[in-house]
Design an enzyme around this catalytic site. Structure first.
Site, PDB file in Angstrom:
ATOM      1  N   PRO A  10      -9.015  -1.884   2.139  1.00  0.00           N
ATOM      2  CG  PRO A  10      -7.721  -0.489   0.916  1.00  0.00           C
ATOM      3  CD  PRO A  10      -9.083  -0.928   1.394  1.00  0.00           C
ATOM      4  CG  ASN A  11      -3.414  -2.852   3.443  1.00  0.00           C
ATOM      5  OD1 ASN A  11      -3.032  -3.902   2.980  1.00  0.00           O
ATOM      6  ND2 ASN A  11      -3.519  -1.878   2.583  1.00  0.00           N
ATOM      7  NE  ARG A  18      -2.499  -1.246   8.051  1.00  0.00           N
ATOM      8  CZ  ARG A  18      -3.415  -0.516   7.339  1.00  0.00           C
ATOM      9  NH1 ARG A  18      -4.913  -0.636   7.636  1.00  0.00           N
ATOM     10  NH2 ARG A  18      -3.099   0.756   6.579  1.00  0.00           N
ATOM     11  CE1 TYR A  23      -4.801   2.942  10.836  1.00  0.00           C
ATOM     12  CE2 TYR A  23      -2.765   1.406  10.290  1.00  0.00           C
ATOM     13  CZ  TYR A  23      -3.340   2.583   9.791  1.00  0.00           C
ATOM     14  OH  TYR A  23      -3.244   3.415   9.076  1.00  0.00           O
ATOM     15  CG  ASN A  76     -11.447   2.464   7.859  1.00  0.00           C
ATOM     16  OD1 ASN A  76     -10.885   3.003   6.795  1.00  0.00           O
ATOM     17  ND2 ASN A  76     -10.829   2.187   9.079  1.00  0.00           N
ATOM     18  CB  ALA A  79      -4.750   3.375   1.327  1.00  0.00           C
ATOM     19  CD  GLU A 100     -14.082  10.035   4.981  1.00  0.00           C
ATOM     20  OE1 GLU A 100     -14.736  11.000   4.919  1.00  0.00           O
ATOM     21  OE2 GLU A 100     -12.704   9.962   5.083  1.00  0.00           O
ATOM     22  CG  HIS A 102     -10.464   7.468   8.518  1.00  0.00           C
ATOM     23  ND1 HIS A 102     -10.061   6.528   7.401  1.00  0.00           N
ATOM     24  CD2 HIS A 102     -11.145   8.328   7.939  1.00  0.00           C
ATOM     25  CE1 HIS A 102     -10.580   7.188   6.257  1.00  0.00           C
ATOM     26  NE2 HIS A 102     -11.400   8.117   6.520  1.00  0.00           N
ATOM     27  NE  ARG A 109      -1.326   7.699  10.346  1.00  0.00           N
ATOM     28  CZ  ARG A 109      -1.713   6.774   9.708  1.00  0.00           C
ATOM     29  NH1 ARG A 109      -3.050   6.149   9.696  1.00  0.00           N
ATOM     30  NH2 ARG A 109      -0.864   5.845   9.385  1.00  0.00           N
TER      31      ARG A 109
HETATM   32  C1  DQA Z   1      -7.402   4.346   8.139  1.00  0.00           C
HETATM   33  C2  DQA Z   1      -6.487   5.549   7.558  1.00  0.00           C
HETATM   34  C3  DQA Z   1      -6.072   5.525   6.277  1.00  0.00           C
HETATM   35  O1  DQA Z   1      -5.116   6.605   5.983  1.00  0.00           O
HETATM   36  C4  DQA Z   1      -5.286   4.034   6.098  1.00  0.00           C
HETATM   37  O2  DQA Z   1      -4.807   3.963   4.714  1.00  0.00           O
HETATM   38  C5  DQA Z   1      -5.742   2.791   6.601  1.00  0.00           C
HETATM   39  C6  DQA Z   1      -6.524   3.204   7.696  1.00  0.00           C
HETATM   40  C7  DQA Z   1      -7.799   4.045   9.561  1.00  0.00           C
HETATM   41  O3  DQA Z   1      -8.585   3.566   9.782  1.00  0.00           O
HETATM   42  O4  DQA Z   1      -7.292   4.927  10.425  1.00  0.00           O
HETATM   43  O5  DQA Z   1      -5.614   1.820   6.017  1.00  0.00           O
HETATM   44  O6  DQA Z   1      -8.509   4.289   7.211  1.00  0.00           O
END
Ligand code: DQA
Length: 147
Positions: A10-11, A18, A23, A76, A79, A100, A102, A109
């Site tokens: 998501p996102n 964003r 990011y 990735n 959240a 995994e 990020h 964070r």
């Molecule tokens: C993320 C880190 C997550 O905590 C966050 O909710 C994201 C992006 C990252 O790539 O740093 O959506 O996965």
């Protein structure tokens, strides 16, 4: 041909606009295009999927995680990393190794981001290197996993 799935949650479709302070300014496509090219150099076909929906991410893990040609999944989970037991169970249910990733260093964070539900069932975690997190994950699949 061997295959790799690069799955984004998501996102992450909004990368570039964003929270660029966290990011970066690259879009998801900017990040993924060079990876797809790099895979081809290793005779690996990379497919990218992004979804904002938990069920779609789980269905995608099931589909690719049971494909014998799929040698690795770079994931990735956004959240959902911190909230989704269902995502962890999906990874637990498939044979293909999942890495995994990020962009941000989630450990540095807010406290809620320190816990990853999926980390214990992933092959490994790479966080905090921006777009390079994905590159390092790809290197791990190609080198460590022997393809
Ligand atoms: C993320 C880190 C997550 O905590 C966050 O909710 C994201 C992006 C990252 O790539 O740093 O959506 O996965």
């Amino acid at each position: 041909m061997k295959k790799i799935l690069i799955l984004n949650g998501p996102n992450l479709n909004l990368l570039g606009q964003r929270q660029p302070d966290i990011y970066g300014s690259q879009t998801l496509n900017d990040i993924l295009s060079p990876l797809i090219d790099n895979c081809l150099k290793h005779d690996i076909e990379a497919t990218t999927v992004q979804s904002n929906h938990e069920g779609v991410l789980i269905d995608t893990l099931h589909q690719w995680g049971t494909d014998p040609d799929c040698v690795g999944i770079i994931f990735n989970a956004g959240a959902y990393t911190h909230t989704s037991l269902a995502m962890a169970d999906a990874i637990r249910s498939i044979k293909t190794p999942v890495i995994e990733v990020h962009l941000s260093n989630t450990a540095a964070r807010e406290e809620i981001r320190h816990c990853s539900m999926i980390a214990p069932v992933c092959r490994g975690t790479i966080a905090g290197f921006g777009a390079m997190s994905y590159k390092l994950a790809l290197m791990a699949i190609i080198d460590t996993l022997g393809h």
